[in-house]
Write a protein that holds these residues in place. Structure first.
Motif, PDB file in Angstrom:
ATOM      1  N   ALA A  51       0.803  -1.224   0.000  1.00 20.05           N
ATOM      2  CA  ALA A  51       0.000   0.000   0.000  1.00 20.05           C
ATOM      3  C   ALA A  51       0.832   1.268   0.000  1.00 20.05           C
ATOM      4  CB  ALA A  51      -0.964  -0.009   1.183  1.00 20.05           C
ATOM      5  N   GLY A  52       2.028   1.202  -0.508  1.00 19.24           N
ATOM      6  CA  GLY A  52       2.870   2.390  -0.606  1.00 19.24           C
ATOM      7  C   GLY A  52       3.277   2.931   0.752  1.00 19.24           C
ATOM      8  N   SER A  53       3.387   4.250   0.824  1.00 22.83           N
ATOM      9  CA  SER A  53       3.883   4.863   2.059  1.00 22.83           C
ATOM     10  C   SER A  53       2.952   4.624   3.238  1.00 22.83           C
ATOM     11  CB  SER A  53       4.129   6.360   1.860  1.00 22.83           C
ATOM     12  OG  SER A  53       2.943   7.012   1.471  1.00 22.83           O
ATOM     13  N   GLN A  54       1.649   4.554   2.993  1.00 31.29           N
ATOM     14  CA  GLN A  54       0.710   4.298   4.092  1.00 31.29           C
ATOM     15  C   GLN A  54       0.978   2.937   4.715  1.00 31.29           C
ATOM     16  OE1 GLN A  54      -3.515   5.099   3.484  1.00 31.29           O
ATOM     17  NE2 GLN A  54      -3.972   3.145   4.455  1.00 31.29           N
ATOM     18  N   GLY A  55       1.123   1.904   3.914  1.00 33.60           N
ATOM     19  CA  GLY A  55       1.379   0.561   4.423  1.00 33.60           C
ATOM     20  C   GLY A  55       2.717   0.460   5.129  1.00 33.60           C
ATOM     21  N   LYS A  56       3.739   1.012   4.507  1.00 35.34           N
ATOM     22  CA  LYS A  56       5.068   0.980   5.120  1.00 35.34           C
ATOM     23  C   LYS A  56       5.064   1.693   6.464  1.00 35.34           C
ATOM     24  CE  LYS A  56       7.530   0.608   0.796  1.00 35.34           C
ATOM     25  NZ  LYS A  56       8.149   1.348  -0.295  1.00 35.34           N
ATOM     26  N   HIS A  57       4.369   2.803   6.513  1.00 34.51           N
ATOM     27  CA  HIS A  57       4.321   3.556   7.761  1.00 34.51           C
ATOM     28  C   HIS A  57       3.523   2.820   8.837  1.00 34.51           C
ATOM     29  CE1 HIS A  57       5.177   6.982  10.164  1.00 34.51           C
ATOM     30  NE2 HIS A  57       3.901   7.203  10.398  1.00 34.51           N
ATOM     31  N   LEU A  58       2.449   2.146   8.436  1.00 36.00           N
ATOM     32  CA  LEU A  58       1.691   1.340   9.408  1.00 36.00           C
ATOM     33  C   LEU A  58       2.597   0.311  10.072  1.00 36.00           C
ATOM     34  CD1 LEU A  58      -1.792   0.395   7.898  1.00 36.00           C
ATOM     35  CD2 LEU A  58      -1.318   1.451  10.094  1.00 36.00           C
ATOM     36  N   PHE A  59       3.345  -0.426   9.252  1.00 34.44           N
ATOM     37  CA  PHE A  59       4.257  -1.435   9.797  1.00 34.44           C
ATOM     38  C   PHE A  59       5.304  -0.792  10.696  1.00 34.44           C
ATOM     39  CE2 PHE A  59       2.553  -4.142   6.449  1.00 34.44           C
ATOM     40  CZ  PHE A  59       2.530  -5.385   7.067  1.00 34.44           C
ATOM     41  N   ALA A  60       5.836   0.356  10.298  1.00 34.54           N
ATOM     42  CA  ALA A  60       6.875   1.026  11.092  1.00 34.54           C
ATOM     43  C   ALA A  60       6.339   1.497  12.440  1.00 34.54           C
ATOM     44  CB  ALA A  60       7.450   2.206  10.306  1.00 34.54           C
ATOM     45  N   VAL A  61       5.147   2.073  12.452  1.00 36.38           N
ATOM     46  CA  VAL A  61       4.565   2.568  13.700  1.00 36.38           C
ATOM     47  C   VAL A  61       4.258   1.403  14.637  1.00 36.38           C
ATOM     48  CG1 VAL A  61       2.475   3.644  14.660  1.00 36.38           C
ATOM     49  CG2 VAL A  61       3.689   4.736  12.785  1.00 36.38           C
ATOM     50  N   VAL A  62       3.696   0.328  14.099  1.00 34.68           N
ATOM     51  CA  VAL A  62       3.387  -0.838  14.931  1.00 34.68           C
ATOM     52  C   VAL A  62       4.673  -1.455  15.469  1.00 34.68           C
ATOM     53  CG1 VAL A  62       2.411  -3.174  14.924  1.00 34.68           C
ATOM     54  CG2 VAL A  62       1.147  -1.289  13.871  1.00 34.68           C
ATOM     55  N   ALA A  63       5.710  -1.502  14.655  1.00 32.48           N
ATOM     56  CA  ALA A  63       6.990  -2.076  15.092  1.00 32.48           C
ATOM     57  C   ALA A  63       7.583  -1.291  16.266  1.00 32.48           C
ATOM     58  CB  ALA A  63       7.978  -2.110  13.930  1.00 32.48           C
ATOM     59  N   LYS A  64       7.362   0.028  16.306  1.00 31.11           N
ATOM     60  CA  LYS A  64       7.910   0.859  17.386  1.00 31.11           C
ATOM     61  C   LYS A  64       7.350   0.492  18.751  1.00 31.11           C
ATOM     62  CE  LYS A  64       9.128   5.018  14.874  1.00 31.11           C
ATOM     63  NZ  LYS A  64       8.866   6.454  14.694  1.00 31.11           N
ATOM     64  N   CYS A  65       6.124  -0.011  18.782  1.00 32.37           N
ATOM     65  CA  CYS A  65       5.533  -0.333  20.082  1.00 32.37           C
ATOM     66  C   CYS A  65       5.153  -1.807  20.188  1.00 32.37           C
ATOM     67  CB  CYS A  65       4.334   0.570  20.369  1.00 32.37           C
ATOM     68  SG  CYS A  65       3.054   0.541  19.134  1.00 32.37           S
ATOM     69  N   LYS A  66       5.720  -2.625  19.326  1.00 29.20           N
ATOM     70  CA  LYS A  66       5.385  -4.048  19.260  1.00 29.20           C
ATOM     71  C   LYS A  66       5.468  -4.743  20.618  1.00 29.20           C
ATOM     72  CE  LYS A  66       6.619  -8.213  16.725  1.00 29.20           C
ATOM     73  NZ  LYS A  66       7.423  -8.759  15.620  1.00 29.20           N
ATOM     74  N   ALA A  67       6.500  -4.460  21.384  1.00 32.30           N
ATOM     75  CA  ALA A  67       6.700  -5.130  22.674  1.00 32.30           C
ATOM     76  C   ALA A  67       5.621  -4.756  23.699  1.00 32.30           C
ATOM     77  CB  ALA A  67       8.079  -4.800  23.230  1.00 32.30           C
TER      78      ALA A  67
END
Length: 132
Positions: free
Chosen positions: A12-28
């Motif tokens: 999904a382009g930048s929206q998808g990449k950013h979703l994964f990045a934001v979730v990864a920041k607080c994954k724990a």
């Protein structure tokens, strides 16, 4: 209709990449598995998008409120009436709180993200849109 998957979010382009990045920041700190959170957010965003390529898929999903019958949507009184003594009572209570906590963390990260601002990404859907 195109099926909405994690792969869809990745493409999904930048929206998808950013979703994964934001979730990864607080994954724990997340209550729910990160992949489930990404997919729920992506689905909520696509549901709110009138020109979504997944519009026909989203239209096939139940819109009758039947998901409200799940224990995590119940009031404390309903939980006590129906689940007293069951481990499901605590699990549904924790899941109900987990949705709110996960969403709050993600919304704050999304809002404060310079990437989201620079890429003119849409705001996250409401808590109700995410939890449903």
């Amino acid at each position: 209709a195109s099926l909405l998957t994690l792969g869809s979010a990745e493409r999904a382009g930048s929206q998808g990449k950013h979703l994964f990045a934001v979730v990864a920041k607080c994954k724990a700190k997340l209550h729910f598995p990160a992949d489930d959170v990404v997919l729920a957010l992506f689905l909520a965003m696509e549901t709110a998008n009138p020109v979504s390529p997944y519009k026909s898929y989203v239209a096939t999903l139940p819109h009758d409120g039947s998901h409200k019958r799940l224990p995590r949507f119940w009031s404390e009184e309903e939980r006590q009436n129906w689940l007293a003594g069951s481990p499901l009572a605590e699990r549904s209570r924790a899941d109900q709180a987990g949705v709110r906590t996960d969403y709050s963390m993600l919304a704050e990260l999304w809002k404060d993200s310079s990437v989201a601002k620079a890429a003119s990404l849409p705001p996250l859907p409401s808590l109700e849109g995410y939890s449903e």
